[in-house]
Design a protein around this motif. Structure first.
Motif, short mmCIF file in Angstrom:
data_model
loop_
_atom_site.label_atom_id
_atom_site.label_comp_id
_atom_site.label_asym_id
_atom_site.label_seq_id
_atom_site.Cartn_x
_atom_site.Cartn_y
_atom_site.Cartn_z
N PHE A 1 7.39 2.61 6.79
CA PHE A 1 6.43 3.93 6.40
C PHE A 1 8.16 4.44 6.61
N TRP A 2 9.49 3.96 5.66
CA TRP A 2 10.73 3.87 5.52
C TRP A 2 11.00 3.14 3.97
N VAL A 3 10.85 2.11 3.85
CA VAL A 3 10.93 1.38 2.81
C VAL A 3 9.68 1.87 1.97
N ALA B 1 0.75 -1.26 -0.05
CA ALA B 1 0.02 -0.20 0.07
C ALA B 1 0.38 0.79 -0.25
N GLU B 2 1.98 0.91 0.40
CA GLU B 2 2.79 2.04 0.95
C GLU B 2 3.74 2.50 -0.96
N ILE B 3 3.91 1.42 -0.97
CA ILE B 3 4.36 1.49 -2.30
C ILE B 3 3.62 2.39 -3.73
N THR C 1 -2.80 1.38 6.32
CA THR C 1 -1.60 1.89 7.02
C THR C 1 -1.81 3.60 7.70
N GLY C 2 -2.89 3.84 7.79
CA GLY C 2 -3.05 5.38 8.05
C GLY C 2 -2.87 6.42 7.07
N THR C 3 -2.01 5.53 6.20
CA THR C 3 -2.01 6.89 4.95
C THR C 3 0.15 7.03 5.18
N GLY C 4 1.00 6.73 5.25
CA GLY C 4 2.38 7.46 4.85
C GLY C 4 2.16 8.33 4.06
N ILE C 5 3.28 7.44 3.25
CA ILE C 5 3.78 7.63 2.05
C ILE C 5 4.72 9.35 2.43
N ASN C 6 4.94 8.88 3.47
CA ASN C 6 5.65 10.70 3.50
C ASN C 6 6.80 10.24 5.21
#
Length: 280
Positions: free
Chosen positions: A246-248, A168-170, A218-223
């Protein structure tokens, strides 16, 4: 079909836009320019404001919905807060620092040789420090609510696997960074000059749409700076358990977006990647 041809190519092979030269990997001259430090300050302040407003929105929603399930701004309002703030802050800082406000965006632009390594590293430091300070302000003003409602920290939701969270983050970061490249592409701006495009608008909408899709996961990182700042100030183990996601995820997504844009959509610019070697 006409859009696949560079403007002006039929008149002697010229073109009416200019790709900026690849940024040097190490640019010592930047360290002696006030504009360089001004840009770093702009990134710090912008990320501080971004975290302050968005984390307050998240905590406000949780506190209101705890008393009334139909209360608060809801996920839609949270998504608007994140997307709207990015639109505002990119608009305000684009002419000063480029309006990154996100280490993943900075990383993608570094891979595409849009910024130097020195600038990229200092931007990321400024962004992370700004995020910590922004969350610190929220905690200072509303400590009880901040601690009670999780401090806006990102974490993998129950029922989702680690792989799903990373994916999801990628994908979410890919959407964002791909939009950044598309909205700021000099070739596109020249080709579609008859269609006024305000670059911060599609970037803000990208953030908004990704939040709608991934807040439940994930609560949305993307940052990474957003996730890092919230985890540092919240200070609970739970906030750090999934921090690596939330880094990788964002860095991988940014790298894929940079490669896709430079090698596939702008194949002629692939030389900018190869020029890394000549900079050592």
């Amino acid at each position: 079909m006409g859009k696949d041809i560079e403007v002006g190519a039929e008149h002697g092979g010229g073109k009416d836009y200019h790709d900026p030269p690849p940024a040097p990997l190490i640019d010592a001259e930047e360290l002696g320019k006030w504009s360089f430090y001004r840009a770093i300050i702009a990134e710090f302040v912008a990320t501080l404001l971004f975290l302050y407003v968005t984390v307050l929105t998240v905590i406000g929603y949780k506190s209101q919905s705890a008393a009334d399930q139909c209360g608060g701004v809801g996920i839609l309002g949270i998504a608007w807060a994140f997307g709207g703030m990015i639109f505002i802050l990119v608009y305000c800082t684009a002419g000063i620092s480029g309006g990154h406000i996100n280490p993943a965006v900075t990383f993608g632009l570094l891979l595409a040789r849009k910024v130097s390594l020195v600038r990229a590293v200092l931007y990321m430091v400024a962004q992370c420090l700004g995020a910590v300070c922004g969350c610190g302000l929220v905690k200072a003003f509303q400590k009880a609510y901040y601690v009670r409602y999780g401090g806006g920290a990102n974490e993998l939701a129950d029922g989702y696997s680690t792989g799903t969270g990373v994916a999801a983050e990628i994908i979410g970061t890919f959407v964002l960074v791909y939009t950044v490249f598309a909205a700021t592409d000099p070739k596109r701006n020249a080709r579609d000059s008859h269609v006024p495009v305000l670059a911060p608008l599609p970037i803000g909408f990208a953030v908004f749409m990704v939040h709608l899709a991934t807040i439940p996961i994930t609560g949305t990182g993307i940052n990474p700076a957003r996730s890092f700042g919230a985890a540092v100030i919240y200070g609970k183990d739970k906030a750090w358990d999934d921090q690596w996601i939330f880094w990788v995820g964002p860095f991988v997504g940014a790298a894929i977006a940079a490669i896709y844009h430079q090698f596939v959509l702008r194949a002629g610019s692939s030389k900018s990647f190869g020029s890394f070697k000549s900079s050592y």
